[in-house]
Design a protein around this motif. Structure first.
Motif, PDB file in Angstrom:
ATOM      1  N   GLU A   1     -15.936   9.931 -17.758  1.00  0.00           N
ATOM      2  CA  GLU A   1     -15.138   8.708 -17.653  1.00  0.00           C
ATOM      3  C   GLU A   1     -15.017   8.321 -16.187  1.00  0.00           C
ATOM      4  O   GLU A   1     -14.583   9.115 -15.357  1.00  0.00           O
ATOM      5  N   ILE A   2     -15.435   7.096 -15.873  1.00  0.00           N
ATOM      6  CA  ILE A   2     -15.310   6.582 -14.513  1.00  0.00           C
ATOM      7  C   ILE A   2     -14.185   5.550 -14.525  1.00  0.00           C
ATOM      8  O   ILE A   2     -14.343   4.460 -15.089  1.00  0.00           O
ATOM      9  N   PRO A   3     -13.024   5.901 -13.938  1.00  0.00           N
ATOM     10  CA  PRO A   3     -11.898   4.966 -13.977  1.00  0.00           C
ATOM     11  C   PRO A   3     -12.159   3.714 -13.146  1.00  0.00           C
ATOM     12  O   PRO A   3     -12.809   3.767 -12.106  1.00  0.00           O
ATOM     13  N   VAL A   4     -11.662   2.587 -13.628  1.00  0.00           N
ATOM     14  CA  VAL A   4     -11.845   1.301 -12.963  1.00  0.00           C
ATOM     15  C   VAL A   4     -10.666   1.052 -12.021  1.00  0.00           C
ATOM     16  O   VAL A   4      -9.507   1.216 -12.410  1.00  0.00           O
ATOM     17  N   VAL A   5     -10.972   0.656 -10.790  1.00  0.00           N
ATOM     18  CA  VAL A   5      -9.929   0.367  -9.799  1.00  0.00           C
ATOM     19  C   VAL A   5      -9.328  -0.998 -10.098  1.00  0.00           C
ATOM     20  O   VAL A   5     -10.046  -1.994 -10.200  1.00  0.00           O
ATOM     21  N   LYS A   6      -7.990  -1.032 -10.234  1.00  0.00           N
ATOM     22  CA  LYS A   6      -7.275  -2.288 -10.437  1.00  0.00           C
ATOM     23  C   LYS A   6      -6.108  -2.329  -9.466  1.00  0.00           C
ATOM     24  O   LYS A   6      -5.490  -1.306  -9.178  1.00  0.00           O
ATOM     25  N   ASP A   7      -5.814  -3.501  -8.965  1.00  0.00           N
ATOM     26  CA  ASP A   7      -4.644  -3.748  -8.112  1.00  0.00           C
ATOM     27  C   ASP A   7      -4.679  -3.029  -6.771  1.00  0.00           C
ATOM     28  O   ASP A   7      -3.640  -2.808  -6.158  1.00  0.00           O
ATOM     29  N   VAL A   8      -5.857  -2.652  -6.310  1.00  0.00           N
ATOM     30  CA  VAL A   8      -6.039  -2.133  -4.951  1.00  0.00           C
ATOM     31  C   VAL A   8      -7.077  -3.029  -4.297  1.00  0.00           C
ATOM     32  O   VAL A   8      -8.145  -3.261  -4.868  1.00  0.00           O
ATOM     33  N   HIS A   9      -6.744  -3.551  -3.108  1.00  0.00           N
ATOM     34  CA  HIS A   9      -7.590  -4.548  -2.459  1.00  0.00           C
ATOM     35  C   HIS A   9      -7.792  -4.204  -0.989  1.00  0.00           C
ATOM     36  O   HIS A   9      -6.984  -3.495  -0.393  1.00  0.00           O
ATOM     37  N   VAL A  10      -8.838  -4.777  -0.419  1.00  0.00           N
ATOM     38  CA  VAL A  10      -9.051  -4.743   1.030  1.00  0.00           C
ATOM     39  C   VAL A  10      -9.040  -6.186   1.505  1.00  0.00           C
ATOM     40  O   VAL A  10      -9.668  -7.061   0.895  1.00  0.00           O
ATOM     41  N   ALA A  11      -8.288  -6.437   2.574  1.00  0.00           N
ATOM     42  CA  ALA A  11      -8.197  -7.783   3.127  1.00  0.00           C
ATOM     43  C   ALA A  11      -8.388  -7.727   4.636  1.00  0.00           C
ATOM     44  O   ALA A  11      -8.034  -6.735   5.278  1.00  0.00           O
ATOM     45  N   ILE A  12      -8.956  -8.784   5.173  1.00  0.00           N
ATOM     46  CA  ILE A  12      -9.040  -8.949   6.626  1.00  0.00           C
ATOM     47  C   ILE A  12      -8.049 -10.046   6.976  1.00  0.00           C
ATOM     48  O   ILE A  12      -8.139 -11.166   6.472  1.00  0.00           O
ATOM     49  N   ILE A  13      -7.083  -9.682   7.812  1.00  0.00           N
ATOM     50  CA  ILE A  13      -5.968 -10.559   8.147  1.00  0.00           C
ATOM     51  C   ILE A  13      -6.120 -11.060   9.584  1.00  0.00           C
ATOM     52  O   ILE A  13      -6.455 -10.296  10.479  1.00  0.00           O
ATOM     53  N   HIS A  14      -5.861 -12.348   9.774  1.00  0.00           N
ATOM     54  CA  HIS A  14      -5.867 -12.954  11.108  1.00  0.00           C
ATOM     55  C   HIS A  14      -4.413 -13.074  11.542  1.00  0.00           C
ATOM     56  O   HIS A  14      -3.672 -13.893  11.007  1.00  0.00           O
ATOM     57  N   GLU A  15      -3.996 -12.225  12.486  1.00  0.00           N
ATOM     58  CA  GLU A  15      -2.573 -12.161  12.828  1.00  0.00           C
ATOM     59  C   GLU A  15      -2.346 -12.106  14.327  1.00  0.00           C
ATOM     60  O   GLU A  15      -3.215 -11.725  15.098  1.00  0.00           O
ATOM     61  N   TRP A  16      -1.144 -12.471  14.708  1.00  0.00           N
ATOM     62  CA  TRP A  16      -0.743 -12.512  16.109  1.00  0.00           C
ATOM     63  C   TRP A  16      -0.531 -11.093  16.633  1.00  0.00           C
ATOM     64  O   TRP A  16       0.084 -10.261  15.988  1.00  0.00           O
ATOM     65  N   ASN A  17      -1.062 -10.835  17.855  1.00  0.00           N
ATOM     66  CA  ASN A  17      -0.891  -9.555  18.522  1.00  0.00           C
ATOM     67  C   ASN A  17       0.027  -9.776  19.718  1.00  0.00           C
ATOM     68  O   ASN A  17      -0.369 -10.421  20.693  1.00  0.00           O
ATOM     69  N   ASP A  18       1.254  -9.263  19.640  1.00  0.00           N
ATOM     70  CA  ASP A  18       2.233  -9.453  20.717  1.00  0.00           C
ATOM     71  C   ASP A  18       1.812  -8.777  22.014  1.00  0.00           C
ATOM     72  O   ASP A  18       2.136  -9.253  23.102  1.00  0.00           O
ATOM     73  N   GLU A  19       1.090  -7.680  21.914  1.00  0.00           N
ATOM     74  CA  GLU A  19       0.679  -6.939  23.107  1.00  0.00           C
ATOM     75  C   GLU A  19      -0.336  -7.721  23.943  1.00  0.00           C
ATOM     76  O   GLU A  19      -0.244  -7.776  25.159  1.00  0.00           O
ATOM     77  N   PHE A  20      -1.320  -8.320  23.279  1.00  0.00           N
ATOM     78  CA  PHE A  20      -2.374  -9.042  23.993  1.00  0.00           C
ATOM     79  C   PHE A  20      -2.190 -10.556  23.965  1.00  0.00           C
ATOM     80  O   PHE A  20      -3.014 -11.297  24.505  1.00  0.00           O
ATOM     81  N   LEU A  21      -1.136 -11.022  23.297  1.00  0.00           N
ATOM     82  CA  LEU A  21      -0.839 -12.450  23.194  1.00  0.00           C
ATOM     83  C   LEU A  21      -2.039 -13.248  22.680  1.00  0.00           C
ATOM     84  O   LEU A  21      -2.444 -14.262  23.260  1.00  0.00           O
TER      85      LEU A  21
END
Length: 131
Positions: free
Chosen positions: A6-26
Motif C-alpha cells: 500500500e502506497i499512501p497518498v499525500v493529502k493536505d501537505v504542500h510546498v509553496a514559494i513565498i515572496h515576502e519582505w525581509n526586514d534584515e535586508f530591506l
C-alpha cells in the motif's frame, strides 16, 4: 506481492514559494515553505531540493525539518531568483499515522514570478503553490 504493498497518498501537505519582505535586508525575498494543512502533525520531515534544465543544474540541498504541527508551516530555504529559470523540484518524505509518505513537488521553469502570485492560505502571504 507488489499488489499487496500500500502506497499512501499525500493529502493536505504542500510546498509553496513565498515572496515576502525581509526586514534584515530591506528587500522582497523568495522563500520555500512546507505547509501542513492536515489535522495532525507530520514527523521526521525530510526535503531534498534541486533545480535543473538540460545540462544546467543546481546543487542538491537536503533539509531535515523534523516536526511540522497540524495547520502550520515551516521555512525550507531561501531561494535566489536565478534558479527560477530552471525546473525546481522538492522531494518530501514524512511520517504520519504510522505510515511513510512521499511526494515530489514541482515548479516548472519560469512559472515562479510576481505575475503568478496567489494568496496562500495558512501562511497569509502571496506566493506560488507547487504542482
Amino acid at each position: 506481492m507488489r499488489k499487496d504493498i500500500e502506497i499512501p497518498v499525500v493529502k493536505d501537505v504542500h510546498v509553496a514559494i513565498i515572496h515576502e519582505w525581509n526586514d534584515e535586508f530591506l528587500s522582497k525575498d523568495w522563500n520555500a515553505y512546507i505547509i501542513n494543512n492536515r489535522d495532525s502533525k507530520i514527523d521526521m520531515v525530510l526535503i531534498v531540493s534541486k533545480g535543473y534544465d538540460g545540462d544546467r543544474k543546481t546543487s542538491t540541498m537536503r533539509h531535515g525539518i523534523g516536526v511540522v504541527q497540524a495547520k502550520s508551516y515551516e521555512k525550507i530555504e531561501p531561494l535566489q531568483e536565478d534558479i527560477f529559470a530552471l525546473n525546481n523540484e522538492f522531494y518530501v518524505t514524512f511520517y504520519a499515522d504510522d505510515k511513510l509518505y512521499e511526494k515530489k513537488y514541482f515548479f516548472e521553469k519560469n512559472t515562479v514570478n510576481p505575475n503568478n502570485l496567489i494568496h496562500i492560505p495558512l501562511i497569509e502571504k502571496e506566493g506560488i503553490l507547487a504542482q
